[in-house]
Design a protein around this motif. Sequence first.
Motif, PDB file in Angstrom:
ATOM      1  N   PHE A  80     -19.493  85.066  15.275  1.00  0.00           N
ATOM      2  CA  PHE A  80     -19.239  86.589  15.159  1.00  0.00           C
ATOM      3  C   PHE A  80     -18.069  86.360  14.807  1.00  0.00           C
ATOM      4  CE2 PHE A  80     -23.272  87.803  17.866  1.00  0.00           C
ATOM      5  CZ  PHE A  80     -24.014  89.042  17.240  1.00  0.00           C
ATOM      6  N   LEU A  81     -17.110  85.531  16.006  1.00  0.00           N
ATOM      7  CA  LEU A  81     -15.629  85.892  15.371  1.00  0.00           C
ATOM      8  C   LEU A  81     -14.750  85.116  14.953  1.00  0.00           C
ATOM      9  CD1 LEU A  81     -15.765  87.540  19.411  1.00  0.00           C
ATOM     10  CD2 LEU A  81     -16.268  88.749  17.407  1.00  0.00           C
ATOM     11  N   SER A  82     -14.478  83.356  15.584  1.00  0.00           N
ATOM     12  CA  SER A  82     -13.955  82.714  14.873  1.00  0.00           C
ATOM     13  C   SER A  82     -14.276  81.921  13.733  1.00  0.00           C
ATOM     14  CB  SER A  82     -13.995  81.107  15.614  1.00  0.00           C
ATOM     15  OG  SER A  82     -14.493  81.262  17.140  1.00  0.00           O
ATOM     16  N   PHE A  83     -15.680  82.146  13.018  1.00  0.00           N
ATOM     17  CA  PHE A  83     -15.798  82.195  11.739  1.00  0.00           C
ATOM     18  C   PHE A  83     -16.408  84.299  11.050  1.00  0.00           C
ATOM     19  CE2 PHE A  83     -18.385  81.632   8.250  1.00  0.00           C
ATOM     20  CZ  PHE A  83     -17.703  80.859   7.214  1.00  0.00           C
ATOM     21  N   GLY A  84     -17.316  84.865  11.590  1.00  0.00           N
ATOM     22  CA  GLY A  84     -17.734  85.615  11.354  1.00  0.00           C
ATOM     23  C   GLY A  84     -16.628  86.926  11.135  1.00  0.00           C
ATOM     24  N   ASN A  85     -15.970  86.921  12.312  1.00  0.00           N
ATOM     25  CA  ASN A  85     -14.598  88.351  12.111  1.00  0.00           C
ATOM     26  C   ASN A  85     -13.153  87.453  11.511  1.00  0.00           C
ATOM     27  OD1 ASN A  85     -12.286  89.405  13.017  1.00  0.00           O
ATOM     28  ND2 ASN A  85     -13.386  91.276  13.745  1.00  0.00           N
ATOM     29  N   GLY A  86     -12.740  85.872  11.648  1.00  0.00           N
ATOM     30  CA  GLY A  86     -11.803  85.575  11.994  1.00  0.00           C
ATOM     31  C   GLY A  86     -11.441  85.378  10.297  1.00  0.00           C
ATOM     32  N   VAL A  87     -12.649  84.922  10.068  1.00  0.00           N
ATOM     33  CA  VAL A  87     -12.149  84.525   8.174  1.00  0.00           C
ATOM     34  C   VAL A  87     -12.349  85.798   6.941  1.00  0.00           C
ATOM     35  CG1 VAL A  87     -13.637  82.940   5.752  1.00  0.00           C
ATOM     36  CG2 VAL A  87     -13.558  81.732   8.844  1.00  0.00           C
ATOM     37  N   VAL A  88     -13.281  86.916   7.907  1.00  0.00           N
ATOM     38  CA  VAL A  88     -12.490  87.977   6.651  1.00  0.00           C
ATOM     39  C   VAL A  88     -11.700  88.035   7.402  1.00  0.00           C
ATOM     40  CG1 VAL A  88     -13.549  90.994   7.362  1.00  0.00           C
ATOM     41  CG2 VAL A  88     -15.399  88.429   6.778  1.00  0.00           C
ATOM     42  N   VAL A  89     -10.928  88.023   8.190  1.00  0.00           N
ATOM     43  CA  VAL A  89      -9.477  88.431   8.653  1.00  0.00           C
ATOM     44  C   VAL A  89      -8.584  87.838   7.556  1.00  0.00           C
ATOM     45  CG1 VAL A  89      -7.592  88.670   9.479  1.00  0.00           C
ATOM     46  CG2 VAL A  89      -9.344  89.248  10.528  1.00  0.00           C
ATOM     47  N   TRP A  90      -9.152  86.384   7.164  1.00  0.00           N
ATOM     48  CA  TRP A  90      -7.992  85.834   6.142  1.00  0.00           C
ATOM     49  C   TRP A  90      -8.775  86.074   5.024  1.00  0.00           C
ATOM     50  CZ3 TRP A  90     -10.309  82.711   2.213  1.00  0.00           C
ATOM     51  CH2 TRP A  90      -9.939  81.528   1.506  1.00  0.00           C
ATOM     52  N   ALA A  91      -9.796  86.514   4.558  1.00  0.00           N
ATOM     53  CA  ALA A  91     -10.081  87.064   3.070  1.00  0.00           C
ATOM     54  C   ALA A  91     -10.042  88.254   2.329  1.00  0.00           C
ATOM     55  CB  ALA A  91     -12.082  87.019   3.221  1.00  0.00           C
ATOM     56  N   LEU A  92      -9.330  89.224   3.478  1.00  0.00           N
ATOM     57  CA  LEU A  92      -8.598  91.039   2.965  1.00  0.00           C
ATOM     58  C   LEU A  92      -6.883  90.441   3.119  1.00  0.00           C
ATOM     59  CD1 LEU A  92      -9.781  92.594   6.822  1.00  0.00           C
ATOM     60  CD2 LEU A  92     -10.427  93.267   4.285  1.00  0.00           C
ATOM     61  N   ARG A  93      -6.318  88.963   3.018  1.00  0.00           N
ATOM     62  CA  ARG A  93      -5.219  88.927   2.215  1.00  0.00           C
ATOM     63  C   ARG A  93      -5.359  88.594   0.517  1.00  0.00           C
ATOM     64  NH1 ARG A  93      -1.217  84.890   4.737  1.00  0.00           N
ATOM     65  NH2 ARG A  93      -0.531  85.594   5.978  1.00  0.00           N
ATOM     66  N   TYR A  94      -6.691  88.483   0.231  1.00  0.00           N
ATOM     67  CA  TYR A  94      -7.183  88.261  -1.357  1.00  0.00           C
ATOM     68  C   TYR A  94      -8.020  89.332  -1.618  1.00  0.00           C
ATOM     69  CZ  TYR A  94      -5.532  83.996   0.092  1.00  0.00           C
ATOM     70  OH  TYR A  94      -4.699  82.458   0.346  1.00  0.00           O
ATOM     71  N   VAL A  95      -8.455  90.467  -1.093  1.00  0.00           N
ATOM     72  CA  VAL A  95      -9.485  91.792  -1.285  1.00  0.00           C
ATOM     73  C   VAL A  95      -9.124  93.009  -0.618  1.00  0.00           C
ATOM     74  CG1 VAL A  95     -11.235  90.402  -2.092  1.00  0.00           C
ATOM     75  CG2 VAL A  95     -11.275  90.569  -0.169  1.00  0.00           C
ATOM     76  N   ASP A  96      -9.456  94.080  -1.242  1.00  0.00           N
ATOM     77  CA  ASP A  96      -9.063  95.003  -0.629  1.00  0.00           C
ATOM     78  C   ASP A  96     -10.012  96.041   0.740  1.00  0.00           C
ATOM     79  OD1 ASP A  96      -6.953  95.958  -2.491  1.00  0.00           O
ATOM     80  OD2 ASP A  96      -8.040  96.838  -3.861  1.00  0.00           O
TER      81      ASP A  96
END
Length: 305
Positions: A80-96
């Motif tokens: 849920f968090l380490s991958f499911g949320n952490g990687v989304v936060v990382w991706a937000l650097r590149y998408v709106d």
Amino acid sequence: MGKSSNSALVILAFFAIYVIWGSTYLLNKIAVMELPPFMLASCRFITAGLLIFALAKSMGISLKITKRQLWNTIIAGVLFLSFGNGVVVWALRYVDSGFAALEISAQPLIILLLMYFLQGKKIQPMSLVGVFLGIIGIYLLVSQKQIIAQESSIVGMIMIFFCMLSWAYCSLFVSKADLPNNYFVNTGYQMFTGGIILALMSFGFGEPWTSPLQWSGKVQLSMVLLIVFGSIVAFTSFNYLLKAVSPEKVATSTYVNPIVALLLGWYFLDEQITLQSILAAAILLTGVYFINTKKTLAIFERFKR
């Protein structure tokens, strides 16, 4: 606790995962433009986990859990968090932030397909319509010229898809797993263990860590809101709902989340809302509606019994 109290609790929990989680895309986007993504997520979840443990102790709630429960909370925390949320936060650097929320609105589609492939649950005709519309909506969303033109956006988009798979699989896992009975304790262990794994990921990627005192005012405020509301309130509500109602009903938060995220991103960050995005959202959310019709949900409930 009476039936009306339970109903009120379910309504409040749905409000938390609908509206509060819709705002977390904006808050994460603000914070990740200044802080490294895994460090940001790790600070958020470790702090939230420790606060939950402190609150539980102050209320006289025991933090004792079995080894199996601990193992299951670690699995849930990672997925849920380490991958499911952490990687989304990382991706937000590149998408709106609004785009990310729209892509994640396909979550019920992913859950439905996983239930079919992993559990052998038949996809009903109405749901098949939903799957078809969902695929069209996702295609319209990700095929926009300004996204295809940016290589970093495509990477972010692909990573968000893998996060959706992780979140969907974990939703099914949690609905059947042996977890701490107290939702507060359950959330605390998931937050804390997920945050520790994120810290290891952060160190592994060589991210620089800074003191919260060095962060800008808007990032400090974003982190407080993410910890208190996005983590403690909304995630506890999420864990409660996964046990109180079916996973598909919980996934309906994706109706509201992208709308909240799109509007907040547009208002606060001047993110562009294209006509194609609006069309994609309309088709995608219509698809999600078909997947979650009462008839379909009744069939899911029959399978669960």
